[in-house]
Design an enzyme around this catalytic site. Structure first.
Site, PDB file in Angstrom:
ATOM      1  N   ARG A  52       6.816  -6.746 -31.366  1.00 48.53           N
ATOM      2  CA  ARG A  52       6.086  -5.749 -32.471  1.00 48.53           C
ATOM      3  C   ARG A  52       6.993  -4.525 -32.281  1.00 48.53           C
ATOM      4  O   ARG A  52       6.781  -3.753 -33.442  1.00 48.53           O
ATOM      5  CB  ARG A  52       4.640  -5.708 -32.158  1.00 48.53           C
ATOM      6  CG  ARG A  52       3.901  -4.906 -33.118  1.00 48.53           C
ATOM      7  CD  ARG A  52       2.623  -5.000 -33.363  1.00 48.53           C
ATOM      8  NE  ARG A  52       1.854  -5.550 -32.252  1.00 48.53           N
ATOM      9  CZ  ARG A  52       1.343  -4.990 -30.932  1.00 48.53           C
ATOM     10  NH1 ARG A  52       1.594  -3.844 -30.650  1.00 48.53           N
ATOM     11  NH2 ARG A  52       0.643  -5.935 -30.039  1.00 48.53           N
ATOM     12  N   TYR A 104       3.836   3.808 -59.117  1.00 50.19           N
ATOM     13  CA  TYR A 104       3.464   2.263 -58.967  1.00 50.19           C
ATOM     14  C   TYR A 104       2.047   2.522 -58.677  1.00 50.19           C
ATOM     15  O   TYR A 104       1.590   2.919 -58.058  1.00 50.19           O
ATOM     16  CB  TYR A 104       4.417   1.571 -57.763  1.00 50.19           C
ATOM     17  CG  TYR A 104       3.598   0.298 -57.406  1.00 50.19           C
ATOM     18  CD1 TYR A 104       3.487  -0.742 -58.366  1.00 50.19           C
ATOM     19  CD2 TYR A 104       3.265   0.052 -56.353  1.00 50.19           C
ATOM     20  CE1 TYR A 104       3.163  -1.883 -58.116  1.00 50.19           C
ATOM     21  CE2 TYR A 104       2.803  -1.256 -55.821  1.00 50.19           C
ATOM     22  CZ  TYR A 104       2.718  -2.341 -56.742  1.00 50.19           C
ATOM     23  OH  TYR A 104       2.191  -3.660 -56.841  1.00 50.19           O
ATOM     24  N   ASP A 176       9.891   8.061 -52.936  1.00 51.20           N
ATOM     25  CA  ASP A 176       9.942   6.794 -53.087  1.00 51.20           C
ATOM     26  C   ASP A 176      11.369   6.414 -53.888  1.00 51.20           C
ATOM     27  O   ASP A 176      11.319   6.750 -55.382  1.00 51.20           O
ATOM     28  CB  ASP A 176       8.773   6.236 -53.872  1.00 51.20           C
ATOM     29  CG  ASP A 176       8.981   4.787 -54.042  1.00 51.20           C
ATOM     30  OD1 ASP A 176       9.810   4.187 -53.929  1.00 51.20           O
ATOM     31  OD2 ASP A 176       7.646   4.200 -54.110  1.00 51.20           O
ATOM     32  N   LYS A 201      13.066  -4.809 -53.694  1.00 55.01           N
ATOM     33  CA  LYS A 201      13.750  -4.558 -54.938  1.00 55.01           C
ATOM     34  C   LYS A 201      15.216  -4.680 -54.659  1.00 55.01           C
ATOM     35  O   LYS A 201      15.767  -5.383 -54.444  1.00 55.01           O
ATOM     36  CB  LYS A 201      13.162  -3.465 -55.675  1.00 55.01           C
ATOM     37  CG  LYS A 201      11.410  -3.315 -55.368  1.00 55.01           C
ATOM     38  CD  LYS A 201      10.903  -4.354 -56.158  1.00 55.01           C
ATOM     39  CE  LYS A 201       9.617  -4.261 -56.372  1.00 55.01           C
ATOM     40  NZ  LYS A 201       8.455  -4.183 -55.271  1.00 55.01           N
TER      41      LYS A 201
HETATM   42  O1  P1T Z   1       5.415  -4.699 -53.493  1.00 52.73           O
HETATM   43  P1  P1T Z   1       5.750  -3.949 -52.126  1.00 52.73           P
HETATM   44  O2  P1T Z   1       7.110  -4.178 -51.452  1.00 52.73           O
HETATM   45  O3  P1T Z   1       4.664  -3.718 -51.358  1.00 52.73           O
HETATM   46  O4  P1T Z   1       6.132  -2.147 -52.660  1.00 52.73           O
HETATM   47  C1  P1T Z   1       5.185  -1.611 -53.389  1.00 52.73           C
HETATM   48  C2  P1T Z   1       6.014  -0.467 -54.365  1.00 52.73           C
HETATM   49  C3  P1T Z   1       6.508   0.762 -53.948  1.00 52.73           C
HETATM   50  N1  P1T Z   1       7.014   1.461 -54.780  1.00 52.73           N
HETATM   51  C4  P1T Z   1       7.298   1.163 -55.812  1.00 52.73           C
HETATM   52  C5  P1T Z   1       8.138   2.069 -56.775  1.00 52.73           C
HETATM   53  C6  P1T Z   1       7.078   0.035 -56.320  1.00 52.73           C
HETATM   54  O5  P1T Z   1       7.611  -0.243 -57.605  1.00 52.73           O
HETATM   55  C7  P1T Z   1       6.678  -0.932 -55.666  1.00 52.73           C
HETATM   56  C8  P1T Z   1       6.400  -2.378 -56.034  1.00 52.73           C
HETATM   57  N2  P1T Z   1       6.236  -2.539 -57.612  1.00 52.73           N
HETATM   58  C9  P1T Z   1       6.047  -3.729 -58.080  1.00 52.73           C
HETATM   59  C10 P1T Z   1       5.801  -4.845 -57.326  1.00 52.73           C
HETATM   60  C11 P1T Z   1       6.575  -3.559 -59.278  1.00 52.73           C
HETATM   61  O6  P1T Z   1       6.673  -4.709 -60.127  1.00 52.73           O
HETATM   62  O7  P1T Z   1       6.600  -2.590 -59.865  1.00 52.73           O
END
Ligand code: P1T
Length: 383
Positions: A52, A104, A176, A201
């Site tokens: 961890r 988001y 972000d 992403k």
């Molecule tokens: O899905 P996750 O890895 O937990 O990330 C969250 C997140 C944070 N910041 C941005 C700008 C994001 O686009 C996302 C996740 N977004 C999607 C799943 C989407 O389809 O926009």
């Protein structure tokens, strides 16, 4: 160690990703272990005690991502949301955060429906206006968290201007950077204190693993993020770390192609639908086109466009043959999302209307297929 004289593509392949010392294997092994043998009490091998806290595959990835964003350390989590959660645990009851109004949907949901229960408060402002950020900062404000470009309206915030506002008031700025990746935007060079990604992403790039990262610029942040990894345990698994290491190696070439395809698709949509219906900073008509040109190395491959109604958006989505209707973004395949019912459902109809996220809005993550095939699919689906 990172050699910052080396180019980005070289660092994406080599930083953190040295051949295995024991065997010469050119890829970082996936260390599937929960614990590590110690040679005596307190005698660890290389500081490894328990997975961890540290794992050599994750350590390699953290070194790689730290180098690409130009930070001082990187800390990986099991998803983007886990990374944002870790970041806000730096705060205490009574602290206040200023955020971009259009983010988001899951980020706002975390802030409004979870973190407010612990006495944190959040203000949502249009961070395109640095003066609005300054006006929202209070004595108890500890963090300004921005998304640029925003999901899904593609608004661009001037990172340098907001960093100056934050630093004049002793507030940290986190960015972000998910929509562009460090290949196209490096917020730390513009004054950001923390960079955050959903590595799910573009960094991963192949739609096969969730992940998140916080890149720090100061030792006290690093200490805090490591402590949160240890205490809350929302860390990235060795296998997902490996997938990311593998994805990152091709980040530069993938982003070049995303960028090229994004420009073609953006121009096509603007011509077909009218520039006022397309939200893409690469268009000269985009209100922050000049800013995007200045602070980004490219415009990326995220954009959204207005279909006019939910029915028209659904007809379009159902006609798609090559592009997939799906949440997420940044993979090699072109993904089409309906923000009002998918990524931004939690935002609520009123706030969506204020932000321009209509029921007819579709978001595209342009992939790296042959661009003629992508445009052909969009053309036939638009009818
Ligand atoms: O899905 P996750 O890895 O937990 O990330 C969250 C997140 C944070 N910041 C941005 C700008 C994001 O686009 C996302 C996740 N977004 C999607 C799943 C989407 O389809 O926009």
């Amino acid at each position: 160690m990172s050699d910052t004289k080396l180019g980005f593509a070289t660092r994406a392949i080599h930083d953190g990703q040295k051949p295995d010392a024991a065997t010469g294997a050119v890829n970082v092994p996936i260390y599937l272990t929960s614990t590590y043998q110690q040679d005596g009490i307190g005698e660890t091998r290389g500081g490894h005690e328990y997975a961890r806290l540290t794992n050599p595959t994750r350590d390699a990835l953290e070194e790689s991502l730290c180098s690409l964003e130009g930070g001082t350390s990187a800390h990986c989590f099991g998803s983007g949301m886990a990374a944002i959660t870790a970041m806000v645990t730096m705060m205490k009851t009574g602290d206040h955060v200023v955020c971009t109004d259009n983010m988001y949907g899951g980020t706002g949901r975390l802030f409004d429906q979870v973190m407010t229960n612990y006495g944190l408060t959040f203000s949502y402002v249009d961070t395109r206006d640095a003066k609005a950020v300054a006006a929202a900062i209070r004595p108890e404000t500890k963090l300004v968290h921005i998304e640029t470009p925003t999901n899904p309206m593609m608004s661009v915030t001037d990172i340098r201007a907001v960093a100056e506002v934050c630093h004049a008031r002793g507030v940290e700025l986190s960015v972000d950077n998910t929509f562009l990746s460090p290949y196209l935007q490096r917020p730390i060079e513009l004054g950001a204190d923390i960079v955050m990604h959903s590595t799910t992403k573009f960094l991963n790039g192949h739609s096969d693993g969730l992940g998140g990262v916080l890149v720090a610029t100061r030792p006290e942040q690093a200490e805090r993020f490591r402590f949160v990894q240890k205490c809350t345990g929302g860390i990235l698994s060795p296998f997902d770390s490996y997938l990311l290491l593998r994805g990152v190696k091709t980040l530069a070439v993938r982003m070049e192609q995303h960028e090229k395809n994004g420009r073609v698709v953006g121009s096509f949509l603007a011509e077909r639908l009218g520039a006022d219906k397309v939200f893409y900073p690469g268009l000269e008509t985009h209100p922050q086109h000049e800013l995007a040109k200045r602070q980004q190395r490219g415009f990326g491959s995220m954009m959204s466009f207005e279909c006019g109604s939910l029915e028209a958006a659904n007809t379009f989505a159902k006609r798609l043959k090559l592009c997939y209707l799906a949440e997420s973004l940044g993979g090699v395949e072109t993904l089409m999302c309906h923000p009002a019912t998918m990524t931004h459902a939690a935002v609520g109809a009123k706030r969506r209307a204020e932000l321009g996220i209509t029921d007819g809005l579709m978001r595209v993550s342009v992939g790296i297929e042959d661009v003629g095939d992508i445009v052909g699919d969009l053309e036939q689906a638009l009818g």
